[in-house]
Design a protein around this motif. Structure first.
Motif, PDB file in Angstrom:
ATOM      1  N   GLU A  24      28.692  33.566  53.497  1.00  0.00           N
ATOM      2  CA  GLU A  24      27.488  32.745  53.451  1.00  0.00           C
ATOM      3  C   GLU A  24      26.413  33.296  54.391  1.00  0.00           C
ATOM      4  O   GLU A  24      25.239  33.396  54.025  1.00  0.00           O
ATOM      5  N   LEU A  25      26.820  33.672  55.602  1.00  0.00           N
ATOM      6  CA  LEU A  25      25.873  34.219  56.571  1.00  0.00           C
ATOM      7  C   LEU A  25      25.206  35.485  56.035  1.00  0.00           C
ATOM      8  O   LEU A  25      23.989  35.646  56.120  1.00  0.00           O
ATOM      9  N   VAL A  26      25.993  36.376  55.466  1.00  0.00           N
ATOM     10  CA  VAL A  26      25.463  37.630  54.935  1.00  0.00           C
ATOM     11  C   VAL A  26      24.499  37.362  53.787  1.00  0.00           C
ATOM     12  O   VAL A  26      23.387  37.901  53.753  1.00  0.00           O
ATOM     13  N   LYS A  31      18.381  37.440  52.420  1.00  0.00           N
ATOM     14  CA  LYS A  31      17.170  36.859  51.830  1.00  0.00           C
ATOM     15  C   LYS A  31      15.982  36.875  52.796  1.00  0.00           C
ATOM     16  O   LYS A  31      14.845  36.646  52.380  1.00  0.00           O
ATOM     17  N   GLU A  32      16.246  37.108  54.058  1.00  0.00           N
ATOM     18  CA  GLU A  32      15.198  37.026  55.077  1.00  0.00           C
ATOM     19  C   GLU A  32      14.226  38.206  55.008  1.00  0.00           C
ATOM     20  O   GLU A  32      14.633  39.338  54.729  1.00  0.00           O
ATOM     21  N   VAL A  33      12.970  37.900  55.280  1.00  0.00           N
ATOM     22  CA  VAL A  33      11.952  38.934  55.404  1.00  0.00           C
ATOM     23  C   VAL A  33      12.350  39.848  56.561  1.00  0.00           C
ATOM     24  O   VAL A  33      12.721  39.378  57.638  1.00  0.00           O
ATOM     25  N   GLY A  34      12.315  41.138  56.331  1.00  0.00           N
ATOM     26  CA  GLY A  34      12.639  42.096  57.382  1.00  0.00           C
ATOM     27  C   GLY A  34      14.080  42.547  57.409  1.00  0.00           C
ATOM     28  O   GLY A  34      14.418  43.482  58.128  1.00  0.00           O
ATOM     29  N   CYS A  35      14.935  41.905  56.609  1.00  0.00           N
ATOM     30  CA  CYS A  35      16.338  42.336  56.548  1.00  0.00           C
ATOM     31  C   CYS A  35      16.441  43.509  55.583  1.00  0.00           C
ATOM     32  O   CYS A  35      16.139  43.388  54.396  1.00  0.00           O
ATOM     33  N   ILE A  36      16.868  44.643  56.098  1.00  0.00           N
ATOM     34  CA  ILE A  36      17.014  45.847  55.288  1.00  0.00           C
ATOM     35  C   ILE A  36      18.449  45.965  54.781  1.00  0.00           C
ATOM     36  O   ILE A  36      18.691  46.314  53.633  1.00  0.00           O
ATOM     37  N   ARG A  37      19.387  45.615  55.650  1.00  0.00           N
ATOM     38  CA  ARG A  37      20.813  45.712  55.281  1.00  0.00           C
ATOM     39  C   ARG A  37      21.605  44.760  56.161  1.00  0.00           C
ATOM     40  O   ARG A  37      21.313  44.612  57.344  1.00  0.00           O
ATOM     41  N   GLU A  54      23.989  45.314  60.774  1.00  0.00           N
ATOM     42  CA  GLU A  54      22.722  44.790  60.279  1.00  0.00           C
ATOM     43  C   GLU A  54      21.620  45.809  60.556  1.00  0.00           C
ATOM     44  O   GLU A  54      21.631  46.452  61.598  1.00  0.00           O
ATOM     45  N   THR A  55      20.671  45.881  59.641  1.00  0.00           N
ATOM     46  CA  THR A  55      19.483  46.695  59.858  1.00  0.00           C
ATOM     47  C   THR A  55      18.275  45.810  59.625  1.00  0.00           C
ATOM     48  O   THR A  55      18.153  45.181  58.564  1.00  0.00           O
ATOM     49  N   TRP A  56      17.397  45.772  60.639  1.00  0.00           N
ATOM     50  CA  TRP A  56      16.196  44.936  60.603  1.00  0.00           C
ATOM     51  C   TRP A  56      14.961  45.811  60.695  1.00  0.00           C
ATOM     52  O   TRP A  56      14.970  46.847  61.368  1.00  0.00           O
ATOM     53  N   GLN A  57      13.910  45.370  60.066  1.00  0.00           N
ATOM     54  CA  GLN A  57      12.648  46.088  60.045  1.00  0.00           C
ATOM     55  C   GLN A  57      12.133  46.363  61.450  1.00  0.00           C
ATOM     56  O   GLN A  57      11.679  47.463  61.754  1.00  0.00           O
ATOM     57  N   ASP A  58      12.221  45.358  62.326  1.00  0.00           N
ATOM     58  CA  ASP A  58      11.724  45.509  63.689  1.00  0.00           C
ATOM     59  C   ASP A  58      12.316  44.401  64.571  1.00  0.00           C
ATOM     60  O   ASP A  58      13.053  43.540  64.093  1.00  0.00           O
ATOM     61  N   GLU A  59      11.976  44.460  65.833  1.00  0.00           N
ATOM     62  CA  GLU A  59      12.490  43.488  66.802  1.00  0.00           C
ATOM     63  C   GLU A  59      12.070  42.062  66.439  1.00  0.00           C
ATOM     64  O   GLU A  59      12.839  41.119  66.590  1.00  0.00           O
ATOM     65  N   GLU A  60      10.845  41.899  65.979  1.00  0.00           N
ATOM     66  CA  GLU A  60      10.337  40.572  65.640  1.00  0.00           C
ATOM     67  C   GLU A  60      11.161  39.915  64.524  1.00  0.00           C
ATOM     68  O   GLU A  60      11.542  38.751  64.636  1.00  0.00           O
ATOM     69  N   THR A  61      11.469  40.664  63.471  1.00  0.00           N
ATOM     70  CA  THR A  61      12.250  40.062  62.381  1.00  0.00           C
ATOM     71  C   THR A  61      13.684  39.780  62.816  1.00  0.00           C
ATOM     72  O   THR A  61      14.279  38.788  62.391  1.00  0.00           O
ATOM     73  N   PHE A  62      14.216  40.618  63.701  1.00  0.00           N
ATOM     74  CA  PHE A  62      15.562  40.368  64.224  1.00  0.00           C
ATOM     75  C   PHE A  62      15.582  39.092  65.063  1.00  0.00           C
ATOM     76  O   PHE A  62      16.483  38.262  64.936  1.00  0.00           O
ATOM     77  N   GLN A  63      14.586  38.917  65.904  1.00  0.00           N
ATOM     78  CA  GLN A  63      14.522  37.709  66.733  1.00  0.00           C
ATOM     79  C   GLN A  63      14.364  36.458  65.867  1.00  0.00           C
ATOM     80  O   GLN A  63      14.990  35.429  66.138  1.00  0.00           O
ATOM     81  N   LYS A  64      13.544  36.532  64.834  1.00  0.00           N
ATOM     82  CA  LYS A  64      13.383  35.393  63.923  1.00  0.00           C
ATOM     83  C   LYS A  64      14.701  35.065  63.226  1.00  0.00           C
ATOM     84  O   LYS A  64      15.031  33.897  63.025  1.00  0.00           O
ATOM     85  N   HIS A  65      15.463  36.082  62.874  1.00  0.00           N
ATOM     86  CA  HIS A  65      16.771  35.894  62.240  1.00  0.00           C
ATOM     87  C   HIS A  65      17.690  35.040  63.112  1.00  0.00           C
ATOM     88  O   HIS A  65      18.356  34.130  62.627  1.00  0.00           O
ATOM     89  N   LYS A  66      17.698  35.316  64.400  1.00  0.00           N
ATOM     90  CA  LYS A  66      18.586  34.591  65.313  1.00  0.00           C
ATOM     91  C   LYS A  66      18.235  33.113  65.413  1.00  0.00           C
ATOM     92  O   LYS A  66      19.058  32.302  65.836  1.00  0.00           O
ATOM     93  N   GLU A  67      17.029  32.739  65.003  1.00  0.00           N
ATOM     94  CA  GLU A  67      16.580  31.347  65.075  1.00  0.00           C
ATOM     95  C   GLU A  67      16.666  30.607  63.731  1.00  0.00           C
ATOM     96  O   GLU A  67      16.277  29.444  63.655  1.00  0.00           O
ATOM     97  N   THR A  68      17.180  31.252  62.712  1.00  0.00           N
ATOM     98  CA  THR A  68      17.261  30.619  61.396  1.00  0.00           C
ATOM     99  C   THR A  68      18.339  29.532  61.376  1.00  0.00           C
ATOM    100  O   THR A  68      19.328  29.610  62.124  1.00  0.00           O
ATOM    101  N   HIS A  70      20.664  28.938  59.198  1.00  0.00           N
ATOM    102  CA  HIS A  70      22.005  29.403  58.819  1.00  0.00           C
ATOM    103  C   HIS A  70      22.703  30.112  59.981  1.00  0.00           C
ATOM    104  O   HIS A  70      23.900  29.940  60.165  1.00  0.00           O
ATOM    105  N   VAL A  71      21.972  30.855  60.788  1.00  0.00           N
ATOM    106  CA  VAL A  71      22.587  31.504  61.959  1.00  0.00           C
ATOM    107  C   VAL A  71      23.017  30.452  62.974  1.00  0.00           C
ATOM    108  O   VAL A  71      24.144  30.482  63.476  1.00  0.00           O
ATOM    109  N   LYS A  72      22.144  29.503  63.245  1.00  0.00           N
ATOM    110  CA  LYS A  72      22.463  28.469  64.238  1.00  0.00           C
ATOM    111  C   LYS A  72      23.632  27.580  63.801  1.00  0.00           C
ATOM    112  O   LYS A  72      24.339  27.037  64.648  1.00  0.00           O
TER     113      LYS A  72
END
Length: 95
Positions: A24-26, A31-37, A54-68, A70-72
């Motif tokens: 489910e997490l994967v 689906k997130e913006v900035g998620c490459i893999r 995980e591969t993220w477009q940049d630090e900003e998208t990675f940080q946003k991911h941690k606050e989603t 589904h992650v929480k």
């Protein structure tokens, strides 16, 4: 580009639960913006060892991911099924 490698060890007998929650997490993370893999691997020699890569477009998208949501929601559930908290290494592409 940011690469995240998170290694964890499941409590023996909890591997199937880890896989179900991680699926489910994967799927949600992809689906997130900035998620490459976003993938999870299981060690061939020890079925209790899992690694998320995980591969993220940049630090900003990675940080946003941690606050989603589904992650929480999912990560604390995964932590309860692990021997100890995952070891997470974050890398920045240099070449």
């Amino acid at each position: 580009m940011i690469k995240v490698v998170a290694r964890s060890v499941a409590i023996q007998g909890k591997e199937d639960e880890i896989i179900a929650l991680s699926k489910e997490l994967v799927l949600e993370s992809r689906k997130e913006v900035g998620c490459i893999r976003y993938e999870m691997y299981q060690d061939q020699k020890n079925a209790s060892v899992f690694t998320m890569i995980e591969t993220w477009q940049d630090e900003e998208t990675f940080q946003k991911h941690k606050e989603t949501p589904h992650v929480k929601r999912i990560v604390p559930q995964l932590n309860a099924l692990r021997v100890e908290k995952a070891v997470v290494d974050v890398y920045t592409l240099v070449i």
